[in-house]
Scaffold this motif. Sequence first.
Motif, PDB file in Angstrom:
ATOM      1  N   HIS A 168      -4.586   3.357  15.067  1.00  0.00           N
ATOM      2  CA  HIS A 168      -3.753   2.519  14.196  1.00  0.00           C
ATOM      3  C   HIS A 168      -4.575   1.705  13.193  1.00  0.00           C
ATOM      4  O   HIS A 168      -5.678   1.283  13.505  1.00  0.00           O
ATOM      5  CB  HIS A 168      -2.913   1.561  15.030  1.00  0.00           C
ATOM      6  CG  HIS A 168      -1.949   2.269  15.930  1.00  0.00           C
ATOM      7  ND1 HIS A 168      -0.794   2.837  15.463  1.00  0.00           N
ATOM      8  CD2 HIS A 168      -2.008   2.527  17.254  1.00  0.00           C
ATOM      9  CE1 HIS A 168      -0.161   3.410  16.478  1.00  0.00           C
ATOM     10  NE2 HIS A 168      -0.875   3.242  17.574  1.00  0.00           N
ATOM     11  N   ILE A 169      -3.973   1.476  12.037  1.00  0.00           N
ATOM     12  CA  ILE A 169      -4.639   0.674  11.006  1.00  0.00           C
ATOM     13  C   ILE A 169      -3.606  -0.188  10.279  1.00  0.00           C
ATOM     14  O   ILE A 169      -2.499   0.262  10.011  1.00  0.00           O
ATOM     15  CB  ILE A 169      -5.422   1.574  10.012  1.00  0.00           C
ATOM     16  CG1 ILE A 169      -6.070   0.771   8.881  1.00  0.00           C
ATOM     17  CG2 ILE A 169      -4.549   2.676   9.395  1.00  0.00           C
ATOM     18  CD1 ILE A 169      -7.317   0.067   9.290  1.00  0.00           C
ATOM     19  N   GLU A 170      -3.982  -1.433  10.021  1.00  0.00           N
ATOM     20  CA  GLU A 170      -3.117  -2.369   9.284  1.00  0.00           C
ATOM     21  C   GLU A 170      -3.581  -2.417   7.826  1.00  0.00           C
ATOM     22  O   GLU A 170      -4.789  -2.340   7.568  1.00  0.00           O
ATOM     23  CB  GLU A 170      -3.277  -3.756   9.934  1.00  0.00           C
ATOM     24  CG  GLU A 170      -2.337  -4.814   9.449  1.00  0.00           C
ATOM     25  CD  GLU A 170      -1.094  -4.942  10.329  1.00  0.00           C
ATOM     26  OE1 GLU A 170      -0.986  -4.238  11.349  1.00  0.00           O
ATOM     27  OE2 GLU A 170      -0.233  -5.753   9.950  1.00  0.00           O
ATOM     28  N   CYS A 171      -2.645  -2.543   6.893  1.00  0.00           N
ATOM     29  CA  CYS A 171      -3.027  -2.661   5.480  1.00  0.00           C
ATOM     30  C   CYS A 171      -2.241  -3.789   4.820  1.00  0.00           C
ATOM     31  O   CYS A 171      -1.072  -4.001   5.131  1.00  0.00           O
ATOM     32  CB  CYS A 171      -2.676  -1.388   4.717  1.00  0.00           C
ATOM     33  SG  CYS A 171      -3.747  -0.011   5.099  1.00  0.00           S
ATOM     34  N   VAL A 172      -2.896  -4.484   3.906  1.00  0.00           N
ATOM     35  CA  VAL A 172      -2.183  -5.420   3.034  1.00  0.00           C
ATOM     36  C   VAL A 172      -2.248  -4.830   1.632  1.00  0.00           C
ATOM     37  O   VAL A 172      -3.337  -4.537   1.142  1.00  0.00           O
ATOM     38  CB  VAL A 172      -2.863  -6.811   3.017  1.00  0.00           C
ATOM     39  CG1 VAL A 172      -2.078  -7.765   2.110  1.00  0.00           C
ATOM     40  CG2 VAL A 172      -2.981  -7.385   4.411  1.00  0.00           C
ATOM     41  N   CYS A 173      -1.081  -4.634   1.021  1.00  0.00           N
ATOM     42  CA  CYS A 173      -1.055  -4.055  -0.316  1.00  0.00           C
ATOM     43  C   CYS A 173      -0.447  -5.068  -1.285  1.00  0.00           C
ATOM     44  O   CYS A 173       0.631  -5.605  -1.029  1.00  0.00           O
ATOM     45  CB  CYS A 173      -0.223  -2.769  -0.278  1.00  0.00           C
ATOM     46  SG  CYS A 173      -0.074  -2.046  -1.898  1.00  0.00           S
ATOM     47  N   VAL A 174      -1.155  -5.346  -2.371  1.00  0.00           N
ATOM     48  CA  VAL A 174      -0.654  -6.317  -3.352  1.00  0.00           C
ATOM     49  C   VAL A 174      -0.156  -5.570  -4.587  1.00  0.00           C
ATOM     50  O   VAL A 174      -0.887  -4.774  -5.182  1.00  0.00           O
ATOM     51  CB  VAL A 174      -1.759  -7.332  -3.716  1.00  0.00           C
ATOM     52  CG1 VAL A 174      -1.258  -8.305  -4.775  1.00  0.00           C
ATOM     53  CG2 VAL A 174      -2.204  -8.080  -2.466  1.00  0.00           C
ATOM     54  N   LEU A 175       1.111  -5.835  -4.940  1.00  0.00           N
ATOM     55  CA  LEU A 175       1.726  -5.161  -6.091  1.00  0.00           C
ATOM     56  C   LEU A 175       2.128  -6.179  -7.144  1.00  0.00           C
ATOM     57  O   LEU A 175       2.621  -7.265  -6.808  1.00  0.00           O
ATOM     58  CB  LEU A 175       2.988  -4.403  -5.650  1.00  0.00           C
ATOM     59  CG  LEU A 175       2.789  -3.318  -4.606  1.00  0.00           C
ATOM     60  CD1 LEU A 175       3.484  -3.685  -3.319  1.00  0.00           C
ATOM     61  CD2 LEU A 175       3.325  -1.998  -5.123  1.00  0.00           C
ATOM     62  N   LYS A 176       1.960  -5.798  -8.405  1.00  0.00           N
ATOM     63  CA  LYS A 176       2.299  -6.694  -9.525  1.00  0.00           C
ATOM     64  C   LYS A 176       3.342  -6.029 -10.406  1.00  0.00           C
ATOM     65  O   LYS A 176       3.241  -4.831 -10.700  1.00  0.00           O
ATOM     66  CB  LYS A 176       1.027  -6.962 -10.323  1.00  0.00           C
ATOM     67  CG  LYS A 176       1.185  -7.976 -11.398  1.00  0.00           C
ATOM     68  CD  LYS A 176      -0.165  -8.324 -12.007  1.00  0.00           C
ATOM     69  CE  LYS A 176       0.027  -9.397 -13.049  1.00  0.00           C
ATOM     70  NZ  LYS A 176      -0.309  -9.003 -14.355  1.00  0.00           N
ATOM     71  N   LEU A 177       4.318  -6.842 -10.824  1.00  0.00           N
ATOM     72  CA  LEU A 177       5.393  -6.348 -11.691  1.00  0.00           C
ATOM     73  C   LEU A 177       4.799  -5.745 -12.958  1.00  0.00           C
ATOM     74  O   LEU A 177       3.930  -6.344 -13.591  1.00  0.00           O
ATOM     75  CB  LEU A 177       6.296  -7.528 -12.045  1.00  0.00           C
ATOM     76  CG  LEU A 177       7.620  -7.252 -12.736  1.00  0.00           C
ATOM     77  CD1 LEU A 177       8.547  -6.402 -11.873  1.00  0.00           C
ATOM     78  CD2 LEU A 177       8.316  -8.555 -13.096  1.00  0.00           C
ATOM     79  N   LYS A 178       5.268  -4.537 -13.321  1.00  0.00           N
ATOM     80  CA  LYS A 178       4.757  -3.896 -14.550  1.00  0.00           C
ATOM     81  C   LYS A 178       5.222  -4.702 -15.758  1.00  0.00           C
ATOM     82  O   LYS A 178       6.351  -5.202 -15.783  1.00  0.00           O
ATOM     83  CB  LYS A 178       5.311  -2.454 -14.652  1.00  0.00           C
ATOM     84  CG  LYS A 178       4.644  -1.498 -13.713  1.00  0.00           C
ATOM     85  CD  LYS A 178       5.193  -0.089 -13.904  1.00  0.00           C
ATOM     86  CE  LYS A 178       4.552   0.861 -12.900  1.00  0.00           C
ATOM     87  NZ  LYS A 178       5.188   2.177 -12.867  1.00  0.00           N
ATOM     88  N   GLU A 179       4.345  -4.792 -16.744  1.00  0.00           N
ATOM     89  CA  GLU A 179       4.742  -5.526 -17.950  1.00  0.00           C
ATOM     90  C   GLU A 179       5.613  -4.629 -18.817  1.00  0.00           C
ATOM     91  O   GLU A 179       5.370  -3.440 -18.920  1.00  0.00           O
ATOM     92  CB  GLU A 179       3.505  -5.963 -18.709  1.00  0.00           C
ATOM     93  CG  GLU A 179       2.898  -7.183 -18.049  1.00  0.00           C
ATOM     94  CD  GLU A 179       1.548  -7.551 -18.585  1.00  0.00           C
ATOM     95  OE1 GLU A 179       1.262  -7.167 -19.736  1.00  0.00           O
ATOM     96  OE2 GLU A 179       0.802  -8.205 -17.838  1.00  0.00           O
TER      97      GLU A 179
END
Length: 402
Positions: free
Chosen positions: A389-400
């Motif tokens: 098992h692996i945990e991930c944090v993914c950061v997403l930004k609103l497209k301009e």
Amino acid sequence: MEVKIEKLDNFGRGITYIGGVICFVRRALPGEIVKIEIIKRTKKYLEAKVVEYLKLSTKRIKDKCPYALECGGCDLGHLAYMYENYYKEEKVKDVLYKYAHITNKKIKNIIFTEEYFYRNKIILHVINKKIGFYKNKTNELVEINDCLLVSEKIKELFPFLKKLVVINDIKEIIIRSSNDNQSIMVKLVGKVTDYKDIISYVDVLYINDTLVTKKDALVTSIGKKNYQVSIDSFFQINKDLTTKLYDVILEEVKNNNYKRVLDLYCGTGSIGIYISEYVAEVIGVDYNNENVSDAYVNKNLNKSKNISFICAKVEEVIASFKDIDLIIVDPPRSGLDKNSIENIKRINPKKVIYVSCDLITLARDLKLLQEKYNVLYVQPVNMFPRTYHIECVCVLKLKEKI
Ligand SMILES: C[S@@+](CC[C@H](N)C(=O)[O-])C[C@H]1O[C@@H](n2cnc3c(N)ncnc32)[C@H](O)[C@@H]1O
């Protein structure tokens, strides 16, 4: 039959091909030549077990766990820890590229700490007065005297439990220790009449649903925050690494002046409370009563006045939110449902932070979120060493908008 193992699959099993058909071999590493016996045949794949190792990988180590061959808990105890981390980092890159077209440069170096003694919770089964874990995918018991994954505090309890199961009719034992290894909470399920031997060792004891001790819950900590955790509440199980996981989120939140933040699948409110002083308001949502009632205690413990909680299914309340500038999601392995993803897009927050414990559903959901958001980066965190098992944090930004 003799085969050469080509690579590891997502579950830490060796992969080889027999007559063009994929074959999964447990406890075999890439580059190894092994004699195998087929144990399952389907139209699409084969499963085999190793009968003899003919050539060993240089990355192989002697598994430190005496129960490794029978117990299904640790899939990677035979792979040097350094390579386990490398394997997990590569797996994140492969899966996210294959299913969500996220390029390798967006995947950060994996964060990891100690590979053993990290678990602050375990569930033990008892059959015929023997304590153990279930054998891989069965209800067959593997008797154990110890487990290398559990915290020192839980480990010290084993001799007491061994005696206890002999004099009582216990079916299951749930144990939780605080992250500083100072306190311990136990629930014994079954017919229990004599528990005097463990009462002096434990801080919280339940016999089935009856509380025996004065204290009814554990208080533990993540970084500078304190959290109450009840026996059946959700809480992150890695006692050392959760702080680092939450710090990844905190770094993203600090200095961004977010006003209203949604903490979806909030459990005992732990992430929301961790970041609460850097934002104007946090709303946590979780469908489990016990989690939400702990979350309110945790709000007071940490004097986090700007956080509130809703006890409901995310998919049933998400349509009611608007004017949110950050959404944090930390769903169970099944990931997000399509309605929740559509609503996240409708709410239109500046950023989304997706915390995931399942790569495949993360990739599936990111593919849909990327219609409106760019993935800035993915941070893998090895929260579950020795397992696949692996945990991930993914950061997403609103497209301009162009
Ligand atoms: C992976 S845990 C995350 C908890 C918390 N964020 C943490 O870090 O401790 C997932 C949480 O989602 C909750 N949950 C699962 N399905 C849900 C749903 N459909 N709606 C709301 N909460 C749900 C569970 O009760 C659990 O607390």
